[in-house]
Scaffold this active site. Structure first.
Site, short mmCIF file in Angstrom:
data_model
loop_
_atom_site.label_atom_id
_atom_site.label_comp_id
_atom_site.label_asym_id
_atom_site.label_seq_id
_atom_site.Cartn_x
_atom_site.Cartn_y
_atom_site.Cartn_z
N THR A 212 -1.19 -9.51 -9.00
CA THR A 212 -1.88 -10.25 -10.06
C THR A 212 -1.83 -11.76 -9.75
O THR A 212 -0.75 -12.27 -9.40
CB THR A 212 -1.19 -9.97 -11.42
OG1 THR A 212 -1.25 -8.57 -11.67
CG2 THR A 212 -1.86 -10.71 -12.57
N GLY B 140 5.48 1.35 -4.21
CA GLY B 140 5.34 0.84 -5.58
C GLY B 140 6.63 1.10 -6.34
O GLY B 140 7.51 0.24 -6.41
N GLU C 275 4.88 -2.78 -13.64
CA GLU C 275 6.27 -3.20 -13.88
C GLU C 275 7.17 -2.02 -14.29
O GLU C 275 8.00 -2.13 -15.20
CB GLU C 275 6.33 -4.34 -14.92
CG GLU C 275 5.62 -5.57 -14.39
CD GLU C 275 5.90 -6.83 -15.18
OE1 GLU C 275 7.04 -7.00 -15.64
OE2 GLU C 275 4.98 -7.64 -15.30
N GLY D 166 -18.66 7.57 -32.63
CA GLY D 166 -19.48 7.25 -31.45
C GLY D 166 -19.50 5.77 -31.12
O GLY D 166 -19.54 5.39 -29.94
N ARG E 56 -17.34 1.38 -42.90
CA ARG E 56 -18.17 2.55 -42.61
C ARG E 56 -18.04 3.60 -43.72
O ARG E 56 -16.92 3.93 -44.11
CB ARG E 56 -17.72 3.15 -41.27
CG ARG E 56 -18.39 4.43 -40.86
CD ARG E 56 -19.72 4.18 -40.26
NE ARG E 56 -20.28 5.37 -39.63
CZ ARG E 56 -21.53 5.43 -39.20
NH1 ARG E 56 -22.33 4.39 -39.32
NH2 ARG E 56 -21.97 6.53 -38.64
N THR F 118 6.61 2.42 -13.97
CA THR F 118 5.84 3.46 -14.66
C THR F 118 6.71 4.11 -15.74
O THR F 118 7.94 3.97 -15.73
CB THR F 118 5.40 4.56 -13.66
OG1 THR F 118 6.58 5.19 -13.17
CG2 THR F 118 4.60 3.99 -12.50
N SER F 119 6.07 4.84 -16.63
CA SER F 119 6.84 5.53 -17.68
C SER F 119 7.88 6.47 -17.05
O SER F 119 8.99 6.61 -17.58
CB SER F 119 5.90 6.35 -18.57
OG SER F 119 5.16 5.50 -19.40
N ILE G 233 -11.43 6.64 -34.93
CA ILE G 233 -11.85 6.14 -36.25
C ILE G 233 -13.25 5.53 -36.17
O ILE G 233 -14.02 5.60 -37.12
CB ILE G 233 -10.79 5.14 -36.79
CG1 ILE G 233 -9.52 5.92 -37.16
CG2 ILE G 233 -11.32 4.34 -37.98
CD1 ILE G 233 -8.32 5.04 -37.51
N PRO H 174 0.83 -1.21 0.00
CA PRO H 174 0.00 0.00 0.00
C PRO H 174 0.87 1.27 0.00
O PRO H 174 0.51 2.26 -0.62
CB PRO H 174 -0.81 -0.13 1.30
CG PRO H 174 -0.89 -1.61 1.53
CD PRO H 174 0.40 -2.18 1.02
C1 FAD Z 1 -3.66 -4.18 -12.60
C2 FAD Z 1 -2.38 -4.11 -11.81
C3 FAD Z 1 -1.62 -5.27 -11.66
C4 FAD Z 1 -0.44 -5.24 -10.88
N1 FAD Z 1 0.25 -6.41 -10.66
C5 FAD Z 1 1.28 -6.40 -9.79
C6 FAD Z 1 1.92 -7.62 -9.40
O1 FAD Z 1 1.58 -8.72 -9.89
N2 FAD Z 1 2.91 -7.59 -8.46
C7 FAD Z 1 3.32 -6.41 -7.90
O2 FAD Z 1 4.21 -6.44 -7.05
N3 FAD Z 1 2.75 -5.23 -8.26
C8 FAD Z 1 1.74 -5.20 -9.18
N4 FAD Z 1 1.13 -4.00 -9.52
C9 FAD Z 1 1.60 -2.76 -8.93
C10 FAD Z 1 2.37 -1.87 -9.91
O3 FAD Z 1 3.59 -2.45 -10.24
C11 FAD Z 1 2.52 -0.48 -9.24
O4 FAD Z 1 1.23 0.12 -9.27
C12 FAD Z 1 3.53 0.38 -9.96
O5 FAD Z 1 4.83 -0.11 -9.76
C13 FAD Z 1 3.48 1.85 -9.48
O6 FAD Z 1 3.54 1.92 -8.09
P1 FAD Z 1 2.44 2.79 -7.28
O7 FAD Z 1 1.11 2.40 -7.79
O8 FAD Z 1 2.72 2.63 -5.84
O9 FAD Z 1 2.69 4.28 -7.73
P2 FAD Z 1 3.78 5.36 -7.06
O10 FAD Z 1 5.06 4.67 -6.92
O11 FAD Z 1 3.10 5.88 -5.83
O12 FAD Z 1 3.79 6.43 -8.18
C14 FAD Z 1 2.74 7.38 -8.41
C15 FAD Z 1 3.15 8.29 -9.55
O13 FAD Z 1 4.33 9.02 -9.18
C16 FAD Z 1 5.35 8.79 -10.14
N5 FAD Z 1 6.64 8.77 -9.46
C17 FAD Z 1 7.00 8.01 -8.39
N6 FAD Z 1 8.28 8.27 -8.06
C18 FAD Z 1 8.74 9.18 -8.96
C19 FAD Z 1 9.99 9.84 -9.15
N7 FAD Z 1 11.07 9.58 -8.41
N8 FAD Z 1 10.09 10.73 -10.18
C20 FAD Z 1 9.03 11.00 -10.98
N9 FAD Z 1 7.82 10.41 -10.84
C21 FAD Z 1 7.68 9.51 -9.84
C22 FAD Z 1 5.00 7.46 -10.78
O14 FAD Z 1 5.61 7.32 -12.07
C23 FAD Z 1 3.50 7.56 -10.84
O15 FAD Z 1 3.14 8.34 -11.95
C24 FAD Z 1 -0.02 -4.01 -10.32
C25 FAD Z 1 -0.76 -2.85 -10.51
C26 FAD Z 1 -1.94 -2.88 -11.23
C27 FAD Z 1 -2.74 -1.62 -11.38
#
Ligand code: FAD
Length: 381
Positions: free
Chosen positions: A159, A131, A364, A341, A269, A366-367, A338, A128
């Site tokens: 997952t 990430g 896995e 509606g 279409r 974030t961008s 494309i 929680p």
């Molecule tokens: C459908 C789903 C399946 C998943 N499956 C798994 C799984 O099987 N196992 C597992 O362990 N996890 C899993 N996850 C978790 C996923 O890997 C995390 O959600 C992800 O790594 C991002 O972590 P967070 O959600 O805590 O976001 P945060 O880490 O809180 O980030 C929030 C935002 O802040 C940005 N951010 C954070 N730090 C920085 C920084 N230093 N500089 C700039 N921007 C930053 C991030 O890019 C993001 O935009 C899953 C998530 C989803 C939604």
């Protein structure tokens, strides 16, 4: 350089594509609507090798190269996003680290259960409060007591745990040791004290089960330590490098599905007396989608090839996943545009594809984190 799949890879692609298009794709809308994976189809994946993509022949697997594994995930993504995510996570996040870091005894004990088709594996890293910043945020602890580990904490967004025989869990084992103070532990899902909470209600990939987990004095034998003690974070980063090739491949598959649907619709279409496909604005969207998908696919294959050559592929995998996931977003956007509606209606697959692809710039890595990984390699800091 050779810019095409070899004969063996092409035959594999054809086999997987036939299976996915004939079996999986017709059930994709139902999977999304009911929020349940098609377990009967997943069972059929086992003998095809789709549940043991990273397993070498000597461990009873198909002995595929990484490009073939990526091809498989791409075809799964093209047919059904939910199934693709669950199978990609199973292979890339659970089977792969077991193959890479497991002992002979662990592989003998767990690979058969994981790859039989009776379930799918899980890897629990996220919490929680942790990430992107696992090193700073992970609070789940594992303490050695007698001949076993005692695990306490919680994990979020995991997952497959409701389908898994085991969950590889990242734990803090020595707070004083910093990044060398984490270990990965194989936790059987039947262990007393482990609670798999109700599935998360998500925007897309609704068939793929995602759960929060709580560990309340969960016990696992000391022999369930995966890899080296204290190296859990390093093993996680290695696993994520490989997993990113899979998520990149899945993004290519979803983008390709968006393009397939948009092309078909644009030919059917008619507006202003001719098919949409005759309007230049539509042609340009199709051209841009095709070009970006091709570029994404090549980045994915390149990362997979580097991995198979035993070369460093951290940057290549990050680039592949970053570009492919953002290209999938653009492709899904254009595919809806494309459709006009009708693209906004759940009657058409592009609505589901748009929701499904949205995860791919988040899970896995974030961008933003991937841009950090890439720039670190470029700037050496
Ligand atoms: C459908 C789903 C399946 C998943 N499956 C798994 C799984 O099987 N196992 C597992 O362990 N996890 C899993 N996850 C978790 C996923 O890997 C995390 O959600 C992800 O790594 C991002 O972590 P967070 O959600 O805590 O976001 P945060 O880490 O809180 O980030 C929030 C935002 O802040 C940005 N951010 C954070 N730090 C920085 C920084 N230093 N500089 C700039 N921007 C930053 C991030 O890019 C993001 O935009 C899953 C998530 C989803 C939604």
């Amino acid at each position: 350089m050779e810019f095409q799949l070899n004969e063996e890879q092409r035959m594999w692609q054809e086999m997987v594509r036939d299976f996915c298009q004939n079996e999986l794709k017709p059930r994709a809308a139902q999977t999304d609507q009911e929020g349940r994976l098609p377990l009967d189809i997943i069972k059929k994946m086992a003998p095809l090798g789709l549940l043991s993509l990273p397993v070498p022949e000597q461990d009873g697997g198909p002995g595929l190269d990484t490009i073939s594994a990526a091809v498989a995930i791409e075809e799964l993504g093209r047919a059904c996003g939910s199934t693709a995510l669950s199978v990609a996570a199973h292979n890339g996040l659970c089977v792969a680290p077991l193959v890479a870091f497991g002992t002979a005894a662990q592989k003998a004990a767990y690979l058969p259960q994981l790859t039989s088709g009776d379930g799918l594996g899980a890897l629990a890293l996220t919490e929680p409060g942790a990430g992107s910043d696992l090193a700073g945020g992970v609070q789940t602890t594992a303490t050695l007591e007698g001949d076993g580990w005692v695990i306490n904490g919680s994990k979020a967004w995991i997952t497959n745990p409701s389908l898994a025989p085991l969950i590889i869990t990242l734990c803090r084992t020595d707070r004083a040791a910093g990044t060398r103070g984490f270990s990965q532990i194989i936790v059987p899902t039947g262990a007393p004290g482990l609670t798999i909470n109700p599935p998360e209600k998500k925007m897309g990939l609704k068939g793929s089960p995602t759960h929060m987990l709580t560990y309340d004095n969960v016990r696992a034998p000391s022999a369930n330590l995966l890899g080296e003690p204290g190296r859990g974070l390093q093993q996680t980063l290695i696993t994520l490098d490989g997993g990113r090739i899979g998520i990149g491949a899945m993004a290519v598959g979803l983008a390709q599905a968006a393009l397939d649907e948009a092309t078909r619709y644009a030919k059917d279409r008619r507006t202003f007396g001719q098919p949409l496909s005759q309007h230049q604005a539509i042609q340009w969207m199709i051209a841009d989608m095709s070009t970006e998908i091709e570029a994404a696919r090549l980045l994915v294959y390149q990362a997979a090839w580097l991995k198979d050559q035993g070369k460093n592929f951290t940057k290549a995998a990050a680039m592949a996943k970053l570009f492919a996931s953002e290209a999938a977003e653009r492709a899904a956007f254009k595919a809806i545009q494309i459709h006009g509606g009708y693209g906004y209606s759940s009657e058409f697959p592009v609505e589901r594809i748009y929701r499904d692809q949205r995860l791919l710039t988040i899970g896995e890595g974030t961008s933003e984190i991937l841009r950090m990984v890439i720039s670190r390699q470029m700037l050496n800091n």
